[in-house]
Enzyme design. Structure first.
Site, short mmCIF file in Angstrom:
data_model
loop_
_atom_site.label_atom_id
_atom_site.label_comp_id
_atom_site.label_asym_id
_atom_site.label_seq_id
_atom_site.Cartn_x
_atom_site.Cartn_y
_atom_site.Cartn_z
N GLY A 90 37.25 -47.85 -50.50
CA GLY A 90 36.06 -48.45 -49.90
C GLY A 90 35.31 -49.34 -50.87
N GLY A 91 36.00 -49.81 -51.91
CA GLY A 91 35.39 -50.74 -52.85
C GLY A 91 34.24 -50.15 -53.64
CB SER A 127 41.53 -49.25 -51.88
OG SER A 127 40.83 -50.47 -52.04
#
Length: 519
Positions: A137-138, A223
């Site tokens: 989710g960055g 991610s």
């Protein structure tokens, strides 16, 4: 004869009662803070505990503090629902990311330090391998309640799956001189990573009660979750808390996007500017600002900081010196792992950008990423976006672990274009699309899957499970996946027909690394 049937009936009743008692017992587990109760899935084989607190709520005076111990409780705490997701904006579907890939719209709160456990163990005496899942989710969004993170399927394969929340955005990665001074470690800013460490410490202490093996823990993420796994391998705080690592599409070696790893001094300077913009003259003032207001007024990029404590140096420095937590590693990236926001450049604009950025090396760059027309330039921009972050970082991760570590490394490339219709066709093997395959969760994704997809999910999840069990993904009736070798540099390519190949786009990625290192 009647007496015989009566005896059998009594024996069966006793046996069933014993089995039911075992299930009932494991639905109540003892943690170091107190008893927790869970539920079972529809066929009663998997025990599910949702929303177990692993740290005190980081609210009020505990905002921007290292995670604190949970207050003990009496009785049995009911843990049958997901906790609130970490503080972030309300999730809105965008691009290819439909609701299956997002957290629920409610609840969202600063009070978020909870984890979830899925286990098929029938008693606490079993020692099943454990996977601890860390979402992406960055570092500004995400949570454990996304449908594609469900743990039933992987638990049915013998794994105890734990998914953990951690603070994101300004709540997870805000540094300030005042916070550094009060910390006791002369550091601030990595609260999200410290949450992950606290969750792993909870697993070490408590997972045996759920039938898991505290000495066989694999950390896994995608991610920003994969970047977190990379950071945990680099952090001395996480030493001894896990035995293996899985990193999907993300690492922390080169800052080639807005997600960077600044030093403490730089992060503190930015934190001071933020405090001034909020008219806050002290940390106490900042802690009094309502969470929603604080979040809305401080939009931007956040992520791990080289703070001298959680991360004593850059991740590159730590791995290059061989000071990482040396564990077995499975890592890779996707064919369409590009992240492009905004309008694509024309061929002329892309060539001009290449000449400005790479100077005398622009002709070589354009050999790998040609732009003879707008359509070709569009394809090259996507490939460059993929290679410049995910290819460069995950490839470097594999190479450095082989260079300075002694553990096994397995590299993959996910190329299966997720079946789609309409506007979704263009995204192909997009960022995050491998997750429901690796955890056998295609049932939660609304796409027109075929037998090819279900077979691939079975294949990938078997590899992931085997890796968590032994540190080697290979097993009976599976195609051989050779360990990564720096001389041969091969990967397994997951697609309609999965097979071992040379690292895709290796020459282009080598060129990009060379250019980064020359700066």
């Amino acid at each position: 004869m009647k007496k015989y049937f009566l005896s059998v009936t009594v024996l069966l009743a006793i046996a069933f009662a014993g089995h039911a008692q075992k299930i009932k017992n494991l639905n109540v587990a003892k943690t170091d803070a107190g008893l927790v109760s869970g539920t079972t899935n529809h066929d009663d084989h998997i025990h599910i505990f949702r929303g177990i607190p692993f740290a005190a709520p980081p609210v009020g005076q505990l905002r921007w503090k290292a995670p604190q111990s949970v207050a003990k409780w009496n009785g049995i705490k009911k843990c049958d629902n997901f906790s609130a997701s970490p503080m972030q904006g309300t999730p809105v579907p965008f691009g290819v990311y439909t609701e299956e890939f997002l957290i629920p719209k409610k609840p969202i709160s600063e009070d978020c330090l909870y984890l979830n456990v899925w286990t098929g163990a029938q008693s606490s005496k079993e020692k099943r391998p454990v996977i601890v899942w860390i979402y992406g989710g960055g570092f500004v969004s995400g949570g454990t309640a996304c449908p594609i993170y469900d743990g039933v399927a992987i638990a049915k394969k013998g794994i105890v799956l734990v998914s953990i929340n951690y603070r994101v955005g300004i709540f997870g990665f805000f540094a300030h001189p005042g916070l550094t001074k009060e910390s006791g470690h002369n550091a601030s800013g990595n609260y999200g990573l410290m949450d992950q460490v606290a969750a792993l410490q909870w697993v070490k202490k408590n997972i045996a009660a759920f039938g898991g093996d505290p000495d066989n823990v694999t950390i896994a993420g995608q991610s920003a979750g994969s970047m977190s796994v990379c950071a945990l391998m680099a952090s001395p705080l996480a030493k001894g808390l896990f035995k293996r690592a899985i990193g999907e599409s993300g690492a922390g070696f080169y800052a080639t996007t807005s997600i960077s790893n600044p030093g403490l001094q730089s992060a503190e300077k930015e934190g001071t500017k933020i405090a001034q913009s909020l008219n806050a003259t002290s940390i106490n003032d900042l802690r009094k600002i309502p969470a929603e207001e604080l979040m809305k007024k401080t939009q931007g990029s956040w992520g791990p900081i080289v703070d001298g404590y959680v991360l004593p140096g850059t991740i590159m420095q730590i791995f290059a010196a061989g000071k990482q937590n040396d564990v077995d590693l499975l890592t890779g990236w996707n064919e369409d792992d590009w992240l492009i926001f905004g309008k694509l450049k024309t061929a002329e604009e892309f060539r001009q950008q290449a000449e400005k950025q790479y100077g005398a090396n622009a002709p070589e760059f354009l050999k790998y990423y040609p732009a003879n027309n707008d359509e070709e330039a569009a394809t090259s921009q996507k490939a460059y976006s993929r290679d410049n972050f995910f290819g460069v970082n995950n490839y470097t991760w594999a190479n450095l672990e082989k260079q300075t570590g002694k553990s096994k490394v397995f590299l993959y490339h996910f190329s299966r274009k997720m079946p789609a219709t309409g506007e979704f066709v263009q995204y192909g093997a997009f960022h995050t699309s491998e997750v429901p395959y690796a955890y056998d969760n295609l049932q939660f994704v609304n796409r027109p899957f075929t037998d090819v997809d279900h077979s691939l999910a079975k294949l990938m999840s078997s590899y992931w499970v085997n890796f968590a069990v032994t540190g080697n993904p290979n097993g009976k009736n599976l195609p051989e996946w050779p360990g990564y070798n720096k001389n041969q540099k091969t990967v397994i390519v997951f697609d309609r027909h999965s097979q071992v190949e040379a690292v895709p786009d290796k020459d282009a990625i080598d060129f990009l690394i060379r250019m980064i290192e020359q700066k």
